[in-house]
Design a protein around this motif. Structure first.
Motif, short mmCIF file in Angstrom:
data_model
loop_
_atom_site.label_atom_id
_atom_site.label_comp_id
_atom_site.label_asym_id
_atom_site.label_seq_id
_atom_site.Cartn_x
_atom_site.Cartn_y
_atom_site.Cartn_z
N PRO B 2 0.78 -1.06 -0.18
CA PRO B 2 0.01 -0.09 0.14
C PRO B 2 1.16 1.18 0.08
N LYS B 3 -0.44 2.49 -0.41
CA LYS B 3 1.41 3.90 -0.48
C LYS B 3 1.21 4.13 1.10
N ASN B 4 2.51 5.17 1.18
CA ASN B 4 2.17 5.83 2.80
C ASN B 4 0.99 7.01 2.83
N ALA B 5 1.24 7.59 4.24
CA ALA B 5 0.69 8.60 3.93
C ALA B 5 1.55 9.98 4.68
N SER B 26 -5.03 6.96 13.45
CA SER B 26 -6.21 6.00 14.00
C SER B 26 -6.52 5.22 13.25
N ALA B 27 -7.18 6.30 12.23
CA ALA B 27 -8.44 5.81 10.96
C ALA B 27 -7.24 4.73 10.57
N ALA B 28 -5.74 5.97 9.63
CA ALA B 28 -5.15 4.65 8.86
C ALA B 28 -4.71 3.42 9.86
N ARG B 32 -4.71 -0.86 7.61
CA ARG B 32 -2.83 -1.02 7.29
C ARG B 32 -3.01 -1.84 6.19
N ASP B 33 -3.82 -2.51 5.39
CA ASP B 33 -4.04 -2.93 4.14
C ASP B 33 -4.07 -1.92 3.01
N GLN B 34 -4.47 -0.93 3.00
CA GLN B 34 -4.28 0.23 2.17
C GLN B 34 -3.55 1.31 2.61
#
Lengths: 417, 417
Positions: B2-5, B26-28, B32-34
């Motif tokens: 998955p891409k990072n933020a 916390s939402a991210a 963790r799959d996305q």
């Protein structure tokens, strides 16, 4: 018939002065056989002189509870130094008219002097009146007591505010404001400014510099310290007492040097300090002046301070009933860890008109930081929270609407003519 | 993979900006799959440009909880408007190096503009990057959202402070200070000053006069209103926005008239107003400047505001994962009693660089008081308390010490050279 009591609030108010009123009134209510009516003077000694009295029997249990969590002076306070002669004579006319046998005066050093005058007048004229001073001052400058009720809450407020504003300043320091200056009260003594040092737990955390009236202000030394702090910590939070003075003893807020930065009569050392920082260090600087906010912030009162305030009120009544006259209930520190204290009577004559300065060894040798000894002294005084009830998102303070007595004497207003 | 933020804080901080960081991180973590690693930029976009990044995986559960109650910007903020050209190009180099697919920018109007530039650059160059703006500003001037996270807590602080200082002033008014002036933030809009009006429940209680930038300041009218208030209530509490202007649009703090009272560059309308009151009404006047205290007072945050702040952070992630790009999660008010709200996406292009002024009908026709409509708007935003844990008598805020990543690119500091 038991004698009646008169309670009055005096001088600048505190977040917990009404808790002392609670102490006095509730203790008196527990001794109805010995104390009849407890009157509260409207606006301090002015109301006592002008016979504007509130019969505190009108305070319901709910209102009594409100006294413990409402800032300001529930019955009104005043700044008026009782004069010998006509004023003192008049006061005793009111006492006689209302059969006052107990006088509880809730104030600071000036008020202790008034209380002493009243006690001496009674003694000299053989009048059966017991005067007891109930200590209160955010300035913490009353002698013979370890601390003054009101101070601990202000210390908690300024330390918390310095810590919070420090986190804010630290966030902005990379590209914007690096210096924040908080001006606190303390015209003659640096107790409040020094107590803010509690928030700093290491060389990096705010506040970084404390400025007190006890340590002469030197602009060059101050600016170097700010500069060094920014180099070390990345930002600098300063807590300054309003009464800081230069090496000649001239108040910074009134010195000729500062005319270009602020109008002296209006006070405010924070903008003057900010001007120095901007001019000489070219740093963006924010400043705040806490003024009344610090001494009315009951929402952040210290539970320890609150306990002191209630205790001195209750104990004042106990002393009066035991015939211990012309005293002040003083707070005696027994131990620091865990903090233990008791109340003892001290002679009013030794309290009146003396101001207790901040001991210099409460500060480090450069004068800019709290010493371990200072920290040990201040730390217990801010312990514990005692928030007021909230309603609709704000502290739910009452709007006091007291009924005053009908006048029995001619009017007498010392503020007129 | 998955891409990072990348998450960054921008502009002036608020008591609850870290709660939005909590919401994003916390939402991210729940996806963790996305979303892979969530990086936080040190000092906002400056850290993003200079590749000073914090891998938020190092935040333990305890540290995550601390984000919800710690004021300031946990990762540091900045005042820097992203420039087209080299800066934007560099930002995308960093994005590419760290495989950033999601950009969450937590700020006000200027930051929304930055976020929009980033989104447009990505779209133009066909780069797979989703940019979502996370709203935050104590100024409450972001358009298309009912309110801005951060504002409700500041409103709660200034209303509480005005109420508390009002009780203090009322106590002293018989013989001393009758006027108290509280200066609050608001350079362009009077949202904060107006919200202090919540503390006043009738014609007698503080604050008595609100001064906003939206209503031109006329000294004569102001002084008459102060005088009338003292005649009616016995004292007068004024809450003034820093940005009040005269009828020619000139900031009071910068007008020629006031040179004698204060040095314009240092700001401060409170001492100027105090000077007017003293000079023309001969009333003793106290004044306070809340400055950073108001926007860092997490100890008095609004639970409603806190909930908003968490929700916009969480929802920003939800939008990003749903492929909703170039938006800002806006707060939509559904009902006042009981207060109900939801979050909806609004286009960033409509948010950037627009300031929402205080509606004039939130004030009474004389401009000095909160109207019923204004009260209805502000009241829900300050509801509920959410105090931080206390330790040793003070809020127990952490001293953040984050590990930053090793550099992979050459250094780039837009504040240098």
């Amino acid at each position: 018939m038991p004698k009646n009591a008169l309670y009055a609030q005096s001088g600048g108010v505190t977040p917990v002065i009404n808790a002392s009123a609670f102490g006095v009134i509730s203790a008196a209510r527990r001794h109805r056989d010995q104390i009849g009516t407890v009157f509260a003077a409207r606006n301090g000694i002015l109301g006592a002189l002008d016979e504007v009295l509130i019969d505190t029997a009108q305070l319901t249990d709910e209102m009594m509870a409100q006294l413990k969590y409402t800032p300001g002076g529930a019955f009104g306070s005043c700044r008026h130094k009782l004069r010998h002669g006509a004023e003192l004579k008049r006061l005793f006319e009111v006492f006689e008219t209302y059969d006052i046998g107990y006088f509880f005066y809730n104030g600071g050093g000036d008020s202790a002097d008034t209380c002493l005058k009243v006690a001496e007048f009674a003694q000299y004229h053989g009048i059966d009146l017991t005067a007891v001073h109930v200590p209160k001052t955010i300035d913490n400058d009353l002698p013979l007591t370890d601390c003054s009720p009101g101070f601990g809450s202000v210390a908690k407020y300024v330390a918390t505010s310095a810590r919070e504003a420090g986190l804010d300043t630290a966030s902005m320091a990379a590209s914007s404001t690096r210096v924040f200056i908080l001006e606190v009260m303390g015209r003659h003594a640096g107790w409040i400014a020094a107590s803010a040092g509690l928030a700093s737990t290491d060389a990096y955390s705010a506040p970084h510099l404390l400025l007190t009236p006890e340590v002469p202000f030197e602009a060059g030394r101050f600016l170097r310290a700010v500069d060094e702090t920014i180099a070390r910590a990345g930002y600098c939070v300063v807590v300054a007492a309003e009464g800081i003075r230069d090496t000649h003893g001239v108040y910074l807020a009134e010195s000729g040097v500062v005319d270009a930065f602020g109008h002296a009569q209006l006070g405010g050392v924070a903008p003057i300090l900010a001007g120095l920082v901007k001019q000489h260090l070219n740093q963006k600087c924010h400043w705040a002046v806490a003024d009344y906010l610090q001494r009315s912030a009951r929402h952040l009162a210290s539970a320890t301070d609150l306990a002191h305030a209630v205790a001195v009120g209750e104990t004042a009544v106990a002393y009066a009933l035991a015939g211990i006259r012309s005293v002040m209930p003083a707070i005696v520190r027994e131990d620091n860890e865990p903090y233990r204290w008791r109340i003892e009577p001290v002679p009013l004559a030794d309290v009146a008109n003396h101001e207790k300065p901040l001991p210099l060894d409460f500060l480090t040798s450069d004068g800019f930081h709290l010493s371990p000894r200072g920290r040990e002294y201040f730390a217990p005084l801010i312990q514990g929270e005692a928030p007021p009830p909230f309603r609709d998102g704000m502290p739910d303070y009452p709007q006091w609407q007291f009924v005053v007595n009908d006048r029995k004497l001619p009017s007498f207003d010392p503020t007129r003519g």
